[in-house]
Design a protein around this motif. Sequence first.
Motif, PDB file in Angstrom:
ATOM      1  N   ASN A 168       0.837  -1.205   0.000  1.00  0.00           N
ATOM      2  CA  ASN A 168       0.000   0.000   0.000  1.00  0.00           C
ATOM      3  C   ASN A 168       0.871   1.254   0.000  1.00  0.00           C
ATOM      4  O   ASN A 168       0.843   2.056   0.939  1.00  0.00           O
ATOM      5  CB  ASN A 168      -0.938  -0.003   1.213  1.00  0.00           C
ATOM      6  N   PRO A 169       1.652   1.462  -1.054  1.00  0.00           N
ATOM      7  CA  PRO A 169       2.572   2.609  -1.077  1.00  0.00           C
ATOM      8  C   PRO A 169       1.875   3.960  -1.161  1.00  0.00           C
ATOM      9  O   PRO A 169       2.483   4.984  -0.834  1.00  0.00           O
ATOM     10  CB  PRO A 169       3.430   2.346  -2.316  1.00  0.00           C
ATOM     11  N   THR A 170       0.605   3.986  -1.598  1.00  0.00           N
ATOM     12  CA  THR A 170      -0.093   5.264  -1.771  1.00  0.00           C
ATOM     13  C   THR A 170      -1.074   5.564  -0.647  1.00  0.00           C
ATOM     14  O   THR A 170      -1.805   6.551  -0.711  1.00  0.00           O
ATOM     15  CB  THR A 170      -0.845   5.277  -3.113  1.00  0.00           C
ATOM     16  N   GLY A 171      -1.108   4.745   0.399  1.00  0.00           N
ATOM     17  CA  GLY A 171      -1.972   5.017   1.537  1.00  0.00           C
ATOM     18  C   GLY A 171      -3.452   4.923   1.226  1.00  0.00           C
ATOM     19  O   GLY A 171      -4.253   5.686   1.771  1.00  0.00           O
ATOM     20  N   ASP A 172      -3.850   3.969   0.360  1.00  0.00           N
ATOM     21  CA  ASP A 172      -5.266   3.766   0.051  1.00  0.00           C
ATOM     22  C   ASP A 172      -5.971   3.087   1.217  1.00  0.00           C
ATOM     23  O   ASP A 172      -5.345   2.613   2.165  1.00  0.00           O
ATOM     24  CB  ASP A 172      -5.405   2.907  -1.209  1.00  0.00           C
ATOM     25  N   TYR A 173      -7.311   3.023   1.112  1.00  0.00           N
ATOM     26  CA  TYR A 173      -8.120   2.401   2.161  1.00  0.00           C
ATOM     27  C   TYR A 173      -8.307   0.912   1.879  1.00  0.00           C
ATOM     28  O   TYR A 173      -8.610   0.509   0.749  1.00  0.00           O
ATOM     29  CB  TYR A 173      -9.489   3.064   2.254  1.00  0.00           C
ATOM     30  N   TYR A 174      -8.172   0.110   2.946  1.00  0.00           N
ATOM     31  CA  TYR A 174      -8.404  -1.332   2.881  1.00  0.00           C
ATOM     32  C   TYR A 174      -9.150  -1.773   4.137  1.00  0.00           C
ATOM     33  O   TYR A 174      -9.028  -1.155   5.194  1.00  0.00           O
ATOM     34  CB  TYR A 174      -7.081  -2.097   2.810  1.00  0.00           C
ATOM     35  N   PHE A 175      -9.935  -2.853   3.996  1.00  0.00           N
ATOM     36  CA  PHE A 175     -10.426  -3.521   5.185  1.00  0.00           C
ATOM     37  C   PHE A 175     -10.634  -5.002   4.892  1.00  0.00           C
ATOM     38  O   PHE A 175     -10.615  -5.440   3.748  1.00  0.00           O
ATOM     39  CB  PHE A 175     -11.654  -2.839   5.776  1.00  0.00           C
ATOM     40  N   VAL A 176     -10.801  -5.783   5.970  1.00  0.00           N
ATOM     41  CA  VAL A 176     -10.836  -7.241   5.875  1.00  0.00           C
ATOM     42  C   VAL A 176     -12.170  -7.760   6.396  1.00  0.00           C
ATOM     43  O   VAL A 176     -12.676  -7.296   7.426  1.00  0.00           O
ATOM     44  CB  VAL A 176      -9.677  -7.857   6.682  1.00  0.00           C
ATOM     45  N   VAL A 177     -12.734  -8.736   5.677  1.00  0.00           N
ATOM     46  CA  VAL A 177     -13.928  -9.455   6.118  1.00  0.00           C
ATOM     47  C   VAL A 177     -13.585 -10.935   6.204  1.00  0.00           C
ATOM     48  O   VAL A 177     -13.001 -11.496   5.273  1.00  0.00           O
ATOM     49  CB  VAL A 177     -15.116  -9.239   5.154  1.00  0.00           C
ATOM     50  N   VAL A 178     -13.948 -11.551   7.332  1.00  0.00           N
ATOM     51  CA  VAL A 178     -13.643 -12.960   7.575  1.00  0.00           C
ATOM     52  C   VAL A 178     -14.945 -13.736   7.722  1.00  0.00           C
ATOM     53  O   VAL A 178     -15.825 -13.335   8.487  1.00  0.00           O
ATOM     54  CB  VAL A 178     -12.781 -13.139   8.841  1.00  0.00           C
ATOM     55  N   ASP A 179     -15.075 -14.841   6.986  1.00  0.00           N
ATOM     56  CA  ASP A 179     -16.266 -15.688   7.027  1.00  0.00           C
ATOM     57  C   ASP A 179     -15.876 -17.132   7.306  1.00  0.00           C
ATOM     58  O   ASP A 179     -14.964 -17.664   6.665  1.00  0.00           O
ATOM     59  CB  ASP A 179     -17.005 -15.653   5.685  1.00  0.00           C
ATOM     60  N   ASN A 180     -16.597 -17.755   8.237  1.00  0.00           N
ATOM     61  CA  ASN A 180     -16.485 -19.206   8.382  1.00  0.00           C
ATOM     62  C   ASN A 180     -17.280 -19.845   7.253  1.00  0.00           C
ATOM     63  O   ASN A 180     -18.447 -19.531   7.050  1.00  0.00           O
ATOM     64  CB  ASN A 180     -17.030 -19.660   9.738  1.00  0.00           C
ATOM     65  N   ILE A 181     -16.658 -20.733   6.480  1.00  0.00           N
ATOM     66  CA  ILE A 181     -17.312 -21.286   5.292  1.00  0.00           C
ATOM     67  C   ILE A 181     -17.638 -22.770   5.442  1.00  0.00           C
ATOM     68  O   ILE A 181     -17.944 -23.444   4.456  1.00  0.00           O
ATOM     69  CB  ILE A 181     -16.453 -21.052   4.029  1.00  0.00           C
ATOM     70  N   GLU A 182     -17.598 -23.276   6.675  1.00  0.00           N
ATOM     71  CA  GLU A 182     -17.976 -24.663   6.908  1.00  0.00           C
ATOM     72  C   GLU A 182     -19.485 -24.836   6.730  1.00  0.00           C
ATOM     73  O   GLU A 182     -20.271 -23.956   7.087  1.00  0.00           O
ATOM     74  CB  GLU A 182     -17.575 -25.100   8.313  1.00  0.00           C
TER      75      GLU A 182
END
Length: 283
Positions: A168-182
């Motif tokens: 992320n060299p340009t300081g963009d926005y990110y976020f993470v979503v986690v799902d249980n897929i069982e």
Amino acid sequence: MRHAYLYSIGFLLLIAGACTPAADDILSANVQPVVQAYLVPGSPVSVSVTKQIPFADDTTGQGQPIDGLSLTITNNAKAYPLRSLGNGTYRGGAELAVKTGQTYQIDFDYSGHHISGSTVIPTRPVSFSSDQTEVYRTAITAGGGPGGFGGPGGQNQASSPVRLTWSNPTGDYYFVVVDNIETDPVSIVNQSNNPNRPVSNAARRFRSQPVQSDFTTIQPQSFQYFGRHRVVLFHLNPDYAALYKQNSTSTQNISTPPTTLTNGLGLFTGINTDTLYVTVKQQ
């Protein structure tokens, strides 16, 4: 695999220096339509349009769907009509392909006014990786005692946090979503007093806040179920992050500013993703 649950953005493309519209050209805020559209490369374009919920109404539900509109999305000077599916949902055909780096504009008329907005599709995350692919947790029995909260086998024996990194060299926005897929997930917390309690979809998913860094961490205690988890990194545009920040600090909902739509509220935004997997095993 790309997913747009979301929530799920676009550059602030209200062009600087444009003329301010006359007062009679602006749709009153309390009747502006609420647009929700998340454009993801490789996924069909889907747009939801609803009526705004008046602030005076004692409700936290979704506004009434708006059907019968003629929506188009324009890309590379070509306008693609969207098909109404009912319940305020409009869908683009296979010919409307969402591609990284390209600009898309939505247009439709409502209540005698023109609603429009545009977004650019961000790049796919680069160098997304995890420092571990397996997490170990001890099964917990609710109610205390051996294996209970705070007792032997409790949460203090969990694995170290999972560190996720990306470029992320340009300081963009990110976020993470986690799902249980069982298909039939096993809860880490054993509800012995209610063994037939149904699996909660909400508990199977959790997410981080948008960040402008190149990493985030997942605490082992965030995982509520054993099994395989899909971890999706979203590359966001600034408008999603602004909306997330506002909603996290107030009781206002998506039908209030900030928005990048003219004569409308909500989000018309681009997203791009990458995916990896983490498995939670019983210790």
